[in-house]
Design a protein around this motif. Structure first.
Motif, PDB file in Angstrom:
ATOM      1  N   VAL A   1     -22.826 -12.846  -6.002  1.00 22.89           N
ATOM      2  CA  VAL A   1     -21.806 -11.804  -5.793  1.00 22.89           C
ATOM      3  C   VAL A   1     -21.317 -11.295  -7.145  1.00 22.89           C
ATOM      4  CG1 VAL A   1     -19.538 -11.319  -4.780  1.00 22.89           C
ATOM      5  CG2 VAL A   1     -21.146 -12.821  -3.587  1.00 22.89           C
ATOM      6  N   SER A   2     -21.436 -12.147  -8.164  1.00 22.92           N
ATOM      7  CA  SER A   2     -21.171 -11.790  -9.556  1.00 22.92           C
ATOM      8  C   SER A   2     -19.685 -11.756  -9.884  1.00 22.92           C
ATOM      9  CB  SER A   2     -21.830 -10.448  -9.917  1.00 22.92           C
ATOM     10  OG  SER A   2     -21.601 -10.114 -11.253  1.00 22.92           O
ATOM     11  N   ALA A   3     -18.923 -10.889  -9.238  1.00 19.37           N
ATOM     12  CA  ALA A   3     -17.485 -10.766  -9.520  1.00 19.37           C
ATOM     13  C   ALA A   3     -16.842  -9.975  -8.403  1.00 19.37           C
ATOM     14  CB  ALA A   3     -17.250 -10.081 -10.871  1.00 19.37           C
ATOM     15  N   LEU A   4     -15.521 -10.111  -8.280  1.00 16.60           N
ATOM     16  CA  LEU A   4     -14.761  -9.373  -7.264  1.00 16.60           C
ATOM     17  C   LEU A   4     -13.487  -8.854  -7.904  1.00 16.60           C
ATOM     18  CD1 LEU A   4     -14.116 -10.326  -3.587  1.00 16.60           C
ATOM     19  CD2 LEU A   4     -12.165  -9.776  -5.056  1.00 16.60           C
ATOM     20  N   LYS A   5     -13.171  -7.594  -7.617  1.00 13.57           N
ATOM     21  CA  LYS A   5     -11.959  -6.998  -8.178  1.00 13.57           C
ATOM     22  C   LYS A   5     -11.219  -6.212  -7.103  1.00 13.57           C
ATOM     23  CE  LYS A   5      -8.825  -5.697 -11.018  1.00 13.57           C
ATOM     24  NZ  LYS A   5      -7.793  -6.699 -11.410  1.00 13.57           N
ATOM     25  N   ILE A   6      -9.947  -6.562  -6.858  1.00  9.18           N
ATOM     26  CA  ILE A   6      -9.091  -5.791  -5.952  1.00  9.18           C
ATOM     27  C   ILE A   6      -8.613  -4.552  -6.686  1.00  9.18           C
ATOM     28  CG2 ILE A   6      -6.902  -5.791  -4.700  1.00  9.18           C
ATOM     29  CD1 ILE A   6      -7.302  -8.775  -4.172  1.00  9.18           C
ATOM     30  N   LEU A   7      -8.757  -3.390  -6.052  1.00  9.67           N
ATOM     31  CA  LEU A   7      -8.412  -2.120  -6.694  1.00  9.67           C
ATOM     32  C   LEU A   7      -7.069  -1.564  -6.245  1.00  9.67           C
ATOM     33  CD1 LEU A   7     -11.900  -0.364  -6.491  1.00  9.67           C
ATOM     34  CD2 LEU A   7     -10.931  -1.619  -8.418  1.00  9.67           C
ATOM     35  N   SER A   8      -6.777  -1.670  -4.945  1.00  5.47           N
ATOM     36  CA  SER A   8      -5.536  -1.076  -4.450  1.00  5.47           C
ATOM     37  C   SER A   8      -5.254  -1.584  -3.041  1.00  5.47           C
ATOM     38  CB  SER A   8      -5.632   0.457  -4.432  1.00  5.47           C
ATOM     39  OG  SER A   8      -6.656   0.882  -3.529  1.00  5.47           O
ATOM     40  N   THR A   9      -4.054  -1.273  -2.553  1.00  2.91           N
ATOM     41  CA  THR A   9      -3.681  -1.573  -1.172  1.00  2.91           C
ATOM     42  C   THR A   9      -2.972  -0.366  -0.575  1.00  2.91           C
ATOM     43  OG1 THR A   9      -1.518  -2.499  -1.753  1.00  2.91           O
ATOM     44  CG2 THR A   9      -3.394  -4.022  -1.676  1.00  2.91           C
ATOM     45  N   GLU A  10      -2.939  -0.304   0.758  1.00  3.54           N
ATOM     46  CA  GLU A  10      -2.188   0.739   1.447  1.00  3.54           C
ATOM     47  C   GLU A  10      -1.754   0.219   2.809  1.00  3.54           C
ATOM     48  OE1 GLU A  10      -4.391   4.121   3.003  1.00  3.54           O
ATOM     49  OE2 GLU A  10      -6.279   3.134   2.457  1.00  3.54           O
ATOM     50  N   LYS A  11      -0.662   0.799   3.317  1.00  5.31           N
ATOM     51  CA  LYS A  11      -0.173   0.417   4.637  1.00  5.31           C
ATOM     52  C   LYS A  11      -0.998   1.130   5.703  1.00  5.31           C
ATOM     53  CE  LYS A  11       3.437  -2.223   3.766  1.00  5.31           C
ATOM     54  NZ  LYS A  11       4.790  -1.690   4.008  1.00  5.31           N
ATOM     55  N   GLN A  12      -1.351   0.402   6.769  1.00  6.55           N
ATOM     56  CA  GLN A  12      -2.103   0.957   7.880  1.00  6.55           C
ATOM     57  C   GLN A  12      -1.546   0.411   9.185  1.00  6.55           C
ATOM     58  OE1 GLN A  12      -4.620   3.167   8.294  1.00  6.55           O
ATOM     59  NE2 GLN A  12      -4.695   3.703   6.136  1.00  6.55           N
ATOM     60  N   LYS A  13      -0.586   1.157   9.802  1.00  3.65           N
ATOM     61  CA  LYS A  13      -0.027   0.782  11.100  1.00  3.65           C
ATOM     62  C   LYS A  13       0.428  -0.680  11.117  1.00  3.65           C
ATOM     63  CE  LYS A  13      -2.901   4.137  13.580  1.00  3.65           C
ATOM     64  NZ  LYS A  13      -3.944   4.353  14.610  1.00  3.65           N
ATOM     65  N   ARG A  14       1.354  -1.005  10.246  1.00  2.00           N
ATOM     66  CA  ARG A  14       1.957  -2.332  10.148  1.00  2.00           C
ATOM     67  C   ARG A  14       0.942  -3.392   9.725  1.00  2.00           C
ATOM     68  NH1 ARG A  14       6.123  -3.469  14.961  1.00  2.00           N
ATOM     69  NH2 ARG A  14       6.864  -4.946  13.366  1.00  2.00           N
ATOM     70  N   LYS A  15      -0.139  -2.943   9.107  1.00  2.00           N
ATOM     71  CA  LYS A  15      -1.122  -3.836   8.515  1.00  2.00           C
ATOM     72  C   LYS A  15      -1.284  -3.439   7.047  1.00  2.00           C
ATOM     73  CE  LYS A  15      -2.191  -5.603  12.614  1.00  2.00           C
ATOM     74  NZ  LYS A  15      -1.134  -4.918  13.374  1.00  2.00           N
ATOM     75  N   VAL A  16      -1.919  -4.292   6.264  1.00  2.00           N
ATOM     76  CA  VAL A  16      -2.183  -3.978   4.857  1.00  2.00           C
ATOM     77  C   VAL A  16      -3.683  -3.870   4.649  1.00  2.00           C
ATOM     78  CG1 VAL A  16      -1.986  -4.760   2.468  1.00  2.00           C
ATOM     79  CG2 VAL A  16      -0.085  -5.109   4.054  1.00  2.00           C
ATOM     80  N   ARG A  17      -4.121  -2.717   4.157  1.00  2.00           N
ATOM     81  CA  ARG A  17      -5.537  -2.506   3.836  1.00  2.00           C
ATOM     82  C   ARG A  17      -5.756  -2.789   2.353  1.00  2.00           C
ATOM     83  NH1 ARG A  17      -8.294   2.495   6.505  1.00  2.00           N
ATOM     84  NH2 ARG A  17      -8.050   1.004   8.212  1.00  2.00           N
ATOM     85  N   VAL A  18      -6.690  -3.669   2.066  1.00  2.00           N
ATOM     86  CA  VAL A  18      -6.994  -4.063   0.689  1.00  2.00           C
ATOM     87  C   VAL A  18      -8.342  -3.473   0.299  1.00  2.00           C
ATOM     88  CG1 VAL A  18      -7.343  -5.992  -0.901  1.00  2.00           C
ATOM     89  CG2 VAL A  18      -5.719  -6.218   1.000  1.00  2.00           C
ATOM     90  N   HIS A  19      -8.347  -2.664  -0.742  1.00  2.00           N
ATOM     91  CA  HIS A  19      -9.585  -2.061  -1.251  1.00  2.00           C
ATOM     92  C   HIS A  19     -10.086  -2.885  -2.437  1.00  2.00           C
ATOM     93  CE1 HIS A  19      -9.047   1.620   1.148  1.00  2.00           C
ATOM     94  NE2 HIS A  19      -7.772   1.536   0.838  1.00  2.00           N
ATOM     95  N   PHE A  20     -11.386  -3.186  -2.458  1.00  2.00           N
ATOM     96  CA  PHE A  20     -11.936  -3.988  -3.536  1.00  2.00           C
ATOM     97  C   PHE A  20     -13.419  -3.661  -3.729  1.00  2.00           C
ATOM     98  CE2 PHE A  20     -12.642  -6.253   0.367  1.00  2.00           C
ATOM     99  CZ  PHE A  20     -13.873  -6.869   0.238  1.00  2.00           C
ATOM    100  N   VAL A  21     -14.000  -4.188  -4.783  1.00  2.00           N
ATOM    101  CA  VAL A  21     -15.434  -4.027  -5.055  1.00  2.00           C
ATOM    102  C   VAL A  21     -15.999  -5.360  -5.547  1.00  2.00           C
ATOM    103  CG1 VAL A  21     -15.453  -1.556  -5.549  1.00  2.00           C
ATOM    104  CG2 VAL A  21     -14.898  -3.179  -7.377  1.00  2.00           C
ATOM    105  N   CYS A  22     -17.309  -5.502  -5.402  1.00  2.00           N
ATOM    106  CA  CYS A  22     -17.993  -6.727  -5.841  1.00  2.00           C
ATOM    107  C   CYS A  22     -19.259  -6.362  -6.610  1.00  2.00           C
ATOM    108  CB  CYS A  22     -18.378  -7.593  -4.646  1.00  2.00           C
ATOM    109  SG  CYS A  22     -17.019  -8.060  -3.572  1.00  2.00           S
ATOM    110  N   GLY A  23     -19.764  -7.336  -7.355  1.00  2.00           N
ATOM    111  CA  GLY A  23     -21.075  -7.198  -7.996  1.00  2.00           C
ATOM    112  C   GLY A  23     -21.199  -6.000  -8.910  1.00  2.00           C
ATOM    113  N   GLY A  24     -22.299  -5.243  -8.719  1.00  2.00           N
ATOM    114  CA  GLY A  24     -22.557  -4.083  -9.563  1.00  2.00           C
ATOM    115  C   GLY A  24     -21.476  -3.031  -9.475  1.00  2.00           C
ATOM    116  N   ARG A  25     -20.758  -2.985  -8.366  1.00  2.00           N
ATOM    117  CA  ARG A  25     -19.699  -1.980  -8.228  1.00  2.00           C
ATOM    118  C   ARG A  25     -18.525  -2.260  -9.172  1.00  2.00           C
ATOM    119  NH1 ARG A  25     -19.234  -0.098  -1.885  1.00  2.00           N
ATOM    120  NH2 ARG A  25     -21.455  -0.193  -1.378  1.00  2.00           N
ATOM    121  N   VAL A  26     -18.330  -3.512  -9.551  1.00  2.00           N
ATOM    122  CA  VAL A  26     -17.282  -3.841 -10.518  1.00  2.00           C
ATOM    123  C   VAL A  26     -17.588  -3.162 -11.845  1.00  2.00           C
ATOM    124  CG1 VAL A  26     -16.135  -5.690 -11.794  1.00  2.00           C
ATOM    125  CG2 VAL A  26     -16.745  -6.018  -9.392  1.00  2.00           C
TER     126      VAL A  26
END
Length: 395
Positions: free
Chosen positions: A207-232
């Motif tokens: 997987v190489s590496a993982l990086k969280i980029l941002s979060t946002e609220k989604q109908k009383r839930k939290v959406r976590v945006h991230f990337v792994c591997g080559g996308r990092v």
């Protein structure tokens, strides 16, 4: 059986030979083929389908319909009985990295805070999970990211196993399964047991590496945006380019970009305030000049490129300076007309009547009260004709 499909037998297989057992078109007239076996992963479980070629013809999409894996192709393969298939390996391995990274991050949130993942999306640039919580603090995000990268660095095995429903009690599953037969588990020993039908690398290190980029609220839930591997690395490259460009534009070192932007915003705010004060001063002089043009107690004027806010300020200045006038102002803004009508304190005529006469002429909408109205609409008449209609209503 699912377990006999080539993409499950060997997720690293890049090419294969298979027999065509069906060549047809779907309801939209798109050609597709069904093979006796395939390395192409069909879209499902949040993971996009593989692409590639069959006999050199592009495979545009792969989906499972009624138990058969359909390979949507750019051209018909009705004349072929056997095909050579090649998948887009770069795309496949990227999906393997992202999907495994999702398992690791979701397990990290459960391990640390008991936050369950309720959905997963693998996009072209970013991956996201929805956590079944209303708030996630920056400290919690950092802790989950740190644990996920520790698991990646340890290069643990990622095992896959086919089990029966009766064997599930032997595993600590992260979430309830929706299937009862042909159950496939993806296991990271001593960290995560999860039912999954996607493709994954053989170890967390890939997987190489993982990086969280941002979060946002989604109908009383939290959406976590991230990337792994080559996308990092891709994200790092893009952000480094943007930071370098900003540094050059601001003539500031890269570690001083934030401070330079704050200084620039403060200067811009000061300039905007000074400009607004200067415009208000000019409007004051303009109002005095317009008062000299009043006829029958009416000040009328047509402008080009004026905002409705400017018209409002000017109208208020006019009726404040002279309580015995009515101000009718119209702005011609490309294909749209906007107007303001106001009365001085000594006038009893309702401006709502003036607006009611003007709006049908421009198929417009407006609002206000008896003393002050504004509106706008299509340019179905000229600005001068609109002014004249409003003046006639007053008279």
């Amino acid at each position: 059986m699912l377990k006999n499909r080539l993409y499950y037998i060997d997720a690293y297989c890049k090419s294969f030979t298979a027999h065509v057992i069906k060549a047809a078109q779907d309801e939209q007239g798109r050609p597709y083929v069904v093979l006796d076996n395939t390395v192409f992963y069909p879209e499902g479980g949040g993971q996009p389908a593989d692409t590639g070629t069959l006999n050199g013809i592009s495979v545009l999409h792969v989906e499972e319909v009624g138990g058969e894996v359909r390979h949507m192709v750019a051209e018909s393969l009705t004349s072929a009985s056997e095909v050579e298939g090649v998948i887009d390996w770069e795309r496949r391995f990227d999906h393997m990295q992202q999907h495994a990274g999702q398992h690791i991050l979701s397990a990290a949130f459960v391990e640390l805070f008991g936050f369950p993942t309720i959905s997963f999306h693998l996009g072209k640039e970013m991956v996201s999970i929805d956590l079944d919580v209303e708030e996630v603090s920056p400290e919690q995000l950092a802790a989950a990211e740190r644990l996920a990268n520790d698991i990646i660095l340890e290069n643990r095995l990622i095992e896959t196993k086919w089990v029966t429903e009766g064997e599930l009690d032997q595993y600590s599953l992260r979430k309830q399964l929706t299937v009862t037969d042909e159950i496939r588990l993806v296991i990271i020993p001593n960290f995560d047991d999860n039912g999954c039908g996607g493709t994954h690398p053989s170890s967390t290190g890939q997987v190489s590496a993982l990086k969280i980029l941002s979060t946002e609220k989604q109908k009383r839930k939290v959406r976590v945006h991230f990337v792994c591997g080559g996308r990092v690395l891709q994200q790092l490259h893009q952000k480094n380019q943007q930071l370098t460009a900003a540094s050059q534009l601001l003539s500031a070192p890269e570690d001083g970009v934030a401070g330079a932007i704050e200084k620039l915003l403060a200067t811009n705010h000061s300039l905007e305030k000074s400009l607004e004060e200067a415009q208000d001063t000019l409007l004051t002089f303009e109002a005095k000049e317009l008062l000299n043009t009043r006829q029958q107690g009416i000040v009328k004027a047509v402008f080009t490129g004026r905002t409705v806010q400017q018209l409002q300020k000017l109208a208020k200045l006019l009726v404040t300076d002279d309580e015995d006038v009515i101000a009718i102002l119209v702005a011609d803004n490309e294909d749209r007309l906007q107007f303001v009508a106001a009365r001085g304190a000594s006038i009893e005529t309702s401006m709502k009547q003036v607006s009611a006469a003007a709006l049908p002429l421009i198929n417009g909408k407006g609002g206000g009260n008896d003393a002050f109205v504004q509106g706008g609409g299509e340019q179905l008449v000229t600005a001068e004709e609109l002014v004249q209609a409003m003046v006639e209503q007053v008279i």
